[in-house]
Write a protein that holds these residues in place. Structure first.
Motif, PDB file in Angstrom:
ATOM      1  N   ASN A 139       2.082 -55.804  -2.137  1.00 52.22           N
ATOM      2  CA  ASN A 139       2.494 -54.439  -1.814  1.00 52.22           C
ATOM      3  C   ASN A 139       3.544 -54.403  -0.707  1.00 52.22           C
ATOM      4  O   ASN A 139       3.630 -55.311   0.120  1.00 52.22           O
ATOM      5  N   GLN A 140       4.317 -53.316  -0.702  1.00 55.94           N
ATOM      6  CA  GLN A 140       5.326 -53.086   0.332  1.00 55.94           C
ATOM      7  C   GLN A 140       5.146 -51.671   0.869  1.00 55.94           C
ATOM      8  O   GLN A 140       4.816 -50.744   0.124  1.00 55.94           O
ATOM      9  N   TYR A 141       5.411 -51.498   2.181  1.00 57.01           N
ATOM     10  CA  TYR A 141       5.162 -50.219   2.819  1.00 57.01           C
ATOM     11  C   TYR A 141       6.341 -49.838   3.730  1.00 57.01           C
ATOM     12  O   TYR A 141       7.100 -50.690   4.185  1.00 57.01           O
ATOM     13  N   SER A 142       6.439 -48.547   4.022  1.00 58.19           N
ATOM     14  CA  SER A 142       7.383 -47.988   5.011  1.00 58.19           C
ATOM     15  C   SER A 142       8.826 -48.438   4.815  1.00 58.19           C
ATOM     16  O   SER A 142       9.484 -48.900   5.757  1.00 58.19           O
ATOM     17  N   PRO A 143       9.403 -48.331   3.608  1.00 55.88           N
ATOM     18  CA  PRO A 143      10.812 -48.730   3.438  1.00 55.88           C
ATOM     19  C   PRO A 143      11.754 -47.800   4.199  1.00 55.88           C
ATOM     20  O   PRO A 143      11.523 -46.595   4.293  1.00 55.88           O
ATOM     21  N   GLN A 144      12.786 -48.367   4.777  1.00 58.37           N
ATOM     22  CA  GLN A 144      13.778 -47.593   5.520  1.00 58.37           C
ATOM     23  C   GLN A 144      15.167 -48.134   5.200  1.00 58.37           C
ATOM     24  O   GLN A 144      15.385 -49.342   5.158  1.00 58.37           O
ATOM     25  N   VAL A 145      16.113 -47.222   4.982  1.00 57.28           N
ATOM     26  CA  VAL A 145      17.496 -47.598   4.686  1.00 57.28           C
ATOM     27  C   VAL A 145      18.380 -47.131   5.831  1.00 57.28           C
ATOM     28  O   VAL A 145      18.327 -45.967   6.233  1.00 57.28           O
ATOM     29  N   ILE A 146      19.214 -48.023   6.365  1.00 58.47           N
ATOM     30  CA  ILE A 146      20.173 -47.658   7.408  1.00 58.47           C
ATOM     31  C   ILE A 146      21.529 -48.244   7.033  1.00 58.47           C
ATOM     32  O   ILE A 146      21.610 -49.264   6.351  1.00 58.47           O
TER      33      ILE A 146
END
Length: 306
Positions: free
Chosen positions: A212-219
């Motif tokens: 699983n993967q959590y809290s994705p953020q794109v900058i």
């Protein structure tokens, strides 16, 4: 008698000719002066306009068509045309940030009305094309292009008239505001699910993750350099902080440090582990990137024991 009469006539004609030459040659006639261009240039049209200013493609260029030929130095070297990120609000006076731009000029025909004859005619005019210095705009970003002083036409100042500047500067400031497209993250690469095994060694290779993967953020920055960060599950209840880098010009994912690149396949999204490799649990994080592509990340983590 006949010869004398002819001689007298020739004498009279000679005297008259001399008189006419004296009258015409001794006086100078003023020729009409060439009309001077005193019309201030302006912007005839621009793209984007109101219809497409809210979803402007990052690879498109801003187009500005002037009403006549313009002085190239006044637009580029003297910065008569400037690019900014943000939108200027006259009510709140919110500042806009200057950005480096790339400008090209061309000459195109445009319809005009002859002020003497009143007839429609075609005249040469300057067309300006502008984009970000990186050759593409950033996704989901507000931009403002302002055309203002000292933008001017081709009329030069007469150095003999010290008190008068004959140059024709743009009549009024002109503003083009737009927002770039938001972009679309495809599900296959929205959050890379590949890590690198044995990073920094000759045996380095991509490993697909099935956790699983959590809290994705794109900058991203104004040059289009984009990072994706997320919390990657290691074991149930334990996550580490990972990141991947997308280079717009190359149209592929890379490790955060591109020099460590080990996978160039179409399916491969390189991921770099950011947090400590010891068994810990990343709770939260924050990140930013500057226009040099330098990434700064802060996070909090706890040992498995709490």
């Amino acid at each position: 008698m006949y010869s004398q009469a002819i001689l007298n006539k020739k004498w009279i004609l000679a005297v008259l000719s001399m008189s006419l030459l004296a009258c015409g040659g001794g006086k100078s006639f003023d020729l009409p002066e060439e009309p001077k261009d005193t019309t201030q240039p302006s912007v005839d049209s621009a793209l984007p306009n109101d219809e497409n200013s809210n979803n402007f493609e990052v690879d498109f260029k801003v187009e500005v068509l002037f009403t006549e030929l313009m002085n190239a130095d006044s637009l580029i070297a003297e910065e008569g045309v400037k690019l900014y990120s943000g939108k200027f609000d006259f009510e709140t006076s919110i500042d806009i940030e200057p950005r480096d731009s790339s400008i090209s000029l061309s000459v195109v025909p445009m319809d005009s009305i002859n002020i003497i004859t009143g007839l429609q005619e075609q005249i040469p005019a300057t067309k300006l094309m502008l984009t970000h210095a990186s050759k593409r705009f950033a996704l989901n970003t507000n931009y403002t292009v302002i055309v203002d002083y000292p933008a001017r036409d081709l009329v030069e100042d007469d150095t003999e008239t010290e008190d008068t500047d004959e140059r024709n500067f743009i009549s009024d400031p002109y503003t083009v505001e737009f927002t770039t497209e938001k972009g679309e993250w495809k599900s296959a690469i929205s959050v890379p699910n590949i890590s690198i095994e044995n990073l920094g060694t000759q045996n380095a290779s991509p490993i697909k993750q099935e956790k699983n993967q959590y809290s994705p953020q794109v900058i991203s920055n104004s040059k289009g350099d984009t990072f994706v960060l997320w919390r990657q599950e290691i074991t149930p209840g334990t996550t580490q902080l990972w990141a991947s880098r997308y280079l717009a010009n190359e149209k592929k994912w890379n490790l955060v440090n591109k020099a460590d690149q080990v996978c160039d396949q179409a399916y491969c999204a390189n991921a770099t582990q950011i947090s400590d490799s010891i068994p810990t649990n990343v709770l939260e994080y924050s990140a930013s990137v500057n226009n040099n592509g330098q990434l700064a990340i802060a996070w909090s983590q706890a040992r498995q024991s709490g």
